[in-house]
Design a protein around this motif. Structure first.
Motif, PDB file in Angstrom:
ATOM      1  N   TRP A 172      -8.580 -16.468   4.229  1.00  0.00           N
ATOM      2  CA  TRP A 172      -8.815 -17.907   4.239  1.00  0.00           C
ATOM      3  C   TRP A 172      -8.955 -18.492   2.838  1.00  0.00           C
ATOM      4  O   TRP A 172      -9.137 -19.696   2.688  1.00  0.00           O
ATOM      5  N   ALA A 173      -8.874 -17.659   1.824  1.00  0.00           N
ATOM      6  CA  ALA A 173      -9.108 -18.140   0.456  1.00  0.00           C
ATOM      7  C   ALA A 173      -8.096 -19.185   0.024  1.00  0.00           C
ATOM      8  O   ALA A 173      -8.415 -20.070  -0.784  1.00  0.00           O
ATOM      9  N   ASP A 174      -6.873 -19.101   0.542  1.00  0.00           N
ATOM     10  CA  ASP A 174      -5.837 -20.063   0.155  1.00  0.00           C
ATOM     11  C   ASP A 174      -5.843 -21.316   1.026  1.00  0.00           C
ATOM     12  O   ASP A 174      -5.025 -22.216   0.832  1.00  0.00           O
ATOM     13  N   LYS A 175      -6.787 -21.388   1.979  1.00  0.00           N
ATOM     14  CA  LYS A 175      -6.810 -22.523   2.900  1.00  0.00           C
ATOM     15  C   LYS A 175      -8.017 -23.432   2.688  1.00  0.00           C
ATOM     16  O   LYS A 175      -8.034 -24.559   3.185  1.00  0.00           O
TER      17      LYS A 175
ATOM     18  N   ALA B 197     -10.106 -13.584  -4.293  1.00  0.00           N
ATOM     19  CA  ALA B 197      -9.673 -14.729  -5.087  1.00  0.00           C
ATOM     20  C   ALA B 197     -10.896 -15.400  -5.715  1.00  0.00           C
ATOM     21  O   ALA B 197     -12.034 -15.227  -5.250  1.00  0.00           O
TER      22      ALA B 197
ATOM     23  N   ASN C 262     -12.058 -18.397  -5.743  1.00  0.00           N
ATOM     24  CA  ASN C 262     -12.877 -19.311  -4.938  1.00  0.00           C
ATOM     25  C   ASN C 262     -13.677 -18.597  -3.848  1.00  0.00           C
ATOM     26  O   ASN C 262     -14.496 -19.207  -3.164  1.00  0.00           O
TER      27      ASN C 262
END
Length: 371
Positions: free
Chosen positions: A122-125, A198, A200
């Motif tokens: 979910w890091a890219d969302k 990642a 974030n």
């Protein structure tokens, strides 16, 4: 016919001792433990480092310098402190209830697994703040549900919680090993490792250390208030004193056991989240690194007092970090910190025994009775 002979030595329960006197005895036990620990360290240090007294003083000076002498050392000491205090706070309600939760290691790992799922997929969302909040909630839920399993079996069928919680540690650790070499293994295959998180998905730093130290200090205050001033804390204490009394008072003991274990596992799961997103920035099978077991020592030495846990955790964190420096500078085995911890536990358990009981020698009672 002569009466039964009085034993040479016997034990008798003491009358209630003032609080200040109990803590004075405990403080004296810690001092004695550190003296014995210093003797052990001085004995294993090479004579090239001076006479016995110089080695004794030098050992503790090196430990303190290695743990607190530089900013980098202090930061590492604080990193060691975070999981110790967090996990001790997690198991304290269970121990207060006389439910022997030996599964904090697995509950930390379960929380870490749940938090890692969102970090990986979910890091890219999501932006950083909502992602970290979801990871923390997932960690708490994962650890809580993992702890709820032995609690349910205990409440429903009276199973042995010590063995149950201990065995569950190995199940979840084995599951992480499968993830490392299976579906979550980073590319290219063959590394048996999970990818780094990642940016974030990583906790921000405060004063050079990830902000987990703020979280556990807040938890310390919250748990103190929860255990001392809430209805649930009172129920935990009553169940710990006597299940029969709790049932007679109309308390649902099974519900209290399951609720308390879920809370315990949830806090341990938050510790797992802090470790993967702050200390390591990834997941591996040894993520708890023994914190679940060392925290038992912390909880008992502090008499389940959250503020006492902070002090004991800090002391053990200093010993752990300082022993690394002691190893490099004076060729002392790094396991010496475990030896000192063991000595500390021995003295503290011993002092608790003598706080509760007194040793009476034959003839002493007669002398006291004639006064």
């Amino acid at each position: 016919m002569t009466g039964k002979k009085t034993p040479l030595i016997r034990l008798a329960k003491r009358d209630a001792m003032p609080s200040w006197q109990r803590w004075a005895i405990r403080l004296a036990a810690i001092v004695l433990a550190l003296l014995v620990g210093g003797v052990v360290m001085a004995a294993v240090i090479s004579p090239d480092n001076g006479n016995f007294f110089r080695r004794f003083i030098g050992a503790y000076a090196t430990v303190l310098d290695g743990a607190l002498g530089k900013k980098t050392a202090i930061r590492q000491t604080v990193k060691n402190f975070i999981p110790l205090l967090g996990t001790a706070l997690a198991i304290a309600p269970c121990f207060k209830m006389r439910f022997w939760n030996i599964g904090a290691e697995g509950q930390i790992t379960a929380g870490a697994v749940c938090a890692t799922y969102f970090a990986l997929f979910w890091a890219d969302k999501l932006p950083q703040v909502p992602l970290l909040l979801i990871m923390a909630a997932a960690g708490a839920l994962g650890g809580g549900l993992w702890a709820l399993v032995p609690a349910f079996f205990k409440a429903r069928w009276g199973t042995n919680e010590t063995l149950f919680t201990l065995m569950m540690n190995y199940i979840v650790i084995g599951f992480v090993k499968w993830l490392q070499g299976g579906p979550w293994e980073k590319q290219p295959k063959g590394s048996q490792q999970i990818a780094q998180f990642a940016e974030n998905a990583c906790l921000p730093k405060v004063a050079g250390v990830y902000c987990g130290w703020i979280v556990v200090l807040v938890l310390m205050v919250v748990m103190f208030l929860y255990m001392k001033y809430t209805k649930q804390g009172y129920e935990i204490a009553v169940v710990g004193e006597s299940e029969r009394t709790a049932r007679y008072a109309g308390m649902n003991v099974g519900k209290i056991v399951m609720r308390t274990m879920f809370l315990s596992g949830a806090i341990a799961g938050i510790v797992g989240f802090l470790l993967v997103s702050g200390a390591n920035n990834t997941l591996y099978d040894g993520v708890a690194d023994g914190a679940g077991f060392t925290a038992i020592t912390v909880a008992w030495l502090s008499q389940l007092n959250p503020f006492g846990m902070a002090g004991i955790s800090a002391m053990l964190a200093v010993l752990e970090k300082g022993s690394d420096t002691l190893q490099t500078r004076m060729a002392v085995p790094v396991a010496i910190s475990d030896v000192i911890t063991g000595v500390l536990l021995f003295f503290m358990l011993g002092c608790e025994f003598f706080i509760r009981y007194k040793v009476i020698f034959r003839g002493r009672e007669e002398k006291e009775g004639t006064k």
